[in-house]
Design an enzyme around this catalytic site. Structure first.
Site, PDB file in Angstrom:
ATOM      1  N   TYR A 120     -12.458  -8.198   9.359  1.00 10.84           N
ATOM      2  CA  TYR A 120     -12.554  -8.978   8.128  1.00 10.84           C
ATOM      3  C   TYR A 120     -12.579 -10.475   8.403  1.00 10.84           C
ATOM      4  CZ  TYR A 120     -12.428  -5.037   4.991  1.00 10.84           C
ATOM      5  OH  TYR A 120     -12.765  -3.912   4.301  1.00 10.84           O
ATOM      6  N   GLN A 146       0.811  -1.221   0.000  1.00 16.27           N
ATOM      7  CA  GLN A 146       0.000   0.000   0.000  1.00 16.27           C
ATOM      8  C   GLN A 146       0.844   1.270   0.000  1.00 16.27           C
ATOM      9  OE1 GLN A 146      -2.829  -0.140   3.248  1.00 16.27           O
ATOM     10  NE2 GLN A 146      -3.770  -2.027   2.528  1.00 16.27           N
ATOM     11  N   TYR A 200     -10.842   8.192  18.980  1.00 17.93           N
ATOM     12  CA  TYR A 200     -11.837   7.829  17.949  1.00 17.93           C
ATOM     13  C   TYR A 200     -12.142   6.329  17.931  1.00 17.93           C
ATOM     14  CZ  TYR A 200     -11.938  12.664  16.855  1.00 17.93           C
ATOM     15  OH  TYR A 200     -12.137  14.020  16.986  1.00 17.93           O
ATOM     16  N   HIS A 241      -1.501   0.345   5.690  1.00 18.14           N
ATOM     17  CA  HIS A 241      -1.989   1.347   6.651  1.00 18.14           C
ATOM     18  C   HIS A 241      -0.930   2.350   7.101  1.00 18.14           C
ATOM     19  CE1 HIS A 241      -5.636  -1.313   8.011  1.00 18.14           C
ATOM     20  NE2 HIS A 241      -5.496  -1.254   6.703  1.00 18.14           N
TER      21      HIS A 241
END
Ligand SMILES: [Ca+2]
Ligand SMILES: [Ca+2]
Length: 402
Positions: free
Chosen positions: A297, A121, A286, A185
């Site tokens: 997942y 990523q 958060y 990430h």
């Protein structure tokens, strides 16, 4: 290359749930999400009280626009772009490590770019202009560095000479710690407000660091323009790294942006069915990985956000996921009815999403199928809305008022 008009889309009327477009394809979840869940899945900051106006307010200006989508040049896995102040140029990063300057006369490649590590990523990440860009060319960049399978994001400041198409004076000012095996990430999105640097640092798929104070993973950070913890940050713990933190409990916030009143918003890629738009306020938690409106997942549940759980709930969330990859808050003149609204590029959702922002409230407004993963959304030098498709050959797209 001549622009080619490829798609004409009609913006929906200002319906709260907004998407009036046709189903794009069975595997694309965005239409269902847009029509089915926007009100129900949008926690309100004012709790359960719901104001019920009895008389509709008159509408003083158009509430929607029509546009067509114009295709421009193709790039190799484009990741981020920014309109360079005082120029008619977009600076565009490509994941593999290239930086391109794109203007009306075409595309030039910039020399002197840093060596980046390309992972699943990550690679070359974000680029933003510094506050002094117009006088000294200062830009801020993020990318992934690593060795032996272990990697992490870094942030640097540098000088970009647009005439020479050259990047010089690269100085690293921040790094993600610890380095992690695996390629997901990083987040590493950048924003500057009032001469401070804000940065999203993803959880590197490690979950628990987002709630811990000994690493800067899973946080949104607030730094000086030289990469030091900003004065007045809310977590002044004994552990030095925590002095960087602005907010905690984040998974993969791939978009951060300020509105015109100085509020910081984020778009966060959540787990299965837990994508979020958050209003970022200092010192708040958060919730990741303790609370999410989605689930893991592997099928295991994560408690939904609930009043009194100590975690700040999202302003908008999506189930099924759309995979928000970028966030821009529009301030341009080309689409005046959308000024102040948030635009999100959706990856798995293959859509451009508009979220109506009004003070501290946010409402999902439009989901336009784009037929491709959208990596980046940005306001262009012309005050219009520009997008980058994701992946090899990803095209630069322009929304042109129709
Ligand atoms: Ca950008
Ligand atoms: Ca859940």
């Amino acid at each position: 290359m001549r622009a080619r008009t490829v798609v004409a889309l009609l913006a929906s009327a200002a319906l709260a749930a907004g998407c009036s477009g046709p189903e794009q394809q069975p595997s694309a979840p965005q239409t269902t999400a847009a029509t089915g869940t926007s009100s129900a899945a949008t926690p309100s900051s004012s709790g359960s009280g719901s104001p019920a106006p009895t008389t509709p307010a008159p509408s003083p200006m158009p509430t929607d626009h029509t546009f067509e989508v114009v295709e421009h040049e193709a790039f190799d896995e484009p990741w981020a772009m920014v309109a360079l102040p005082g120029t008619d140029l977009l600076a565009i990063t490509e994941k593999g490590g290239a930086l391109k300057l794109r203007g009306p006369d075409g595309v030039r490649e910039v020399s002197g770019t840093p060596e980046v590590t390309v992972t699943t990523q990550g690679g070359f990440g974000d680029i933003i202009a510094g506050p002094t860009f117009e006088t000294d060319g200062t830009v801020y960049l993020s990318w992934v560095e690593g060795s032996g399978g272990s990697s992490g994001a870094v942030v640097a400041k540098a000088r970009l000479d647009v005439d020479a198409a050259a990047l010089t004076d690269i100085t690293k000012i921040w790094e993600q710690t610890p380095k992690i095996d695996g390629g997901g990430h990083y987040s590493h999105r950048l924003a500057i407000h009032d001469d401070l640097l804000y940065l999203s640092s993803g959880d590197r798929q490690q979950f628990s660091p987002a709630q811990e104070f000994d690493s800067n993973l899973g946080k949104i950070l607030r730094l000086t323009l030289d990469g030091q913890p900003a004065p007045g940050n809310p977590f002044q713990e004994d552990i030095p790294v925590s002095q960087q933190f602005w907010t905690i409990g984040h998974r993969n916030p791939l978009g951060i942006a300020f509105d015109a009143d100085g509020r910081l918003w984020s778009s966060e890629m959540g787990p299965k069915g837990g994508d979020e738009v958050n209003l970022i306020k200092p010192g708040l938690n958060y919730g990741w990985p303790e609370a999410s409106n989605g689930s893991n997942y592997d099928g295991s549940d994560i408690p939904d956000h609930a009043q009194g759980d100590g975690f700040e709930p999202p302003k908008v969330s999506w189930n099924p996921s759309v995979s928000p990859g970028s966030l821009m808050i529009y301030q341009g003149d080309a689409f005046p009815a959308w000024r102040g609204d948030a635009f999100i590029g959706a990856l798995s959702g293959e859509a451009l999403i508009r979220v109506d922002l009004d003070g501290e409230s946010a409402t999902l407004a439009d989901t336009w199928p784009m037929g491709a993963r959208i990596r980046e959304v940005e306001q262009g030098p012309d005050g219009g809305i520009w997008l980058l498709q994701d992946g090899a050959g990803g095209k630069l797209l322009e929304l042109r008022g129709a």
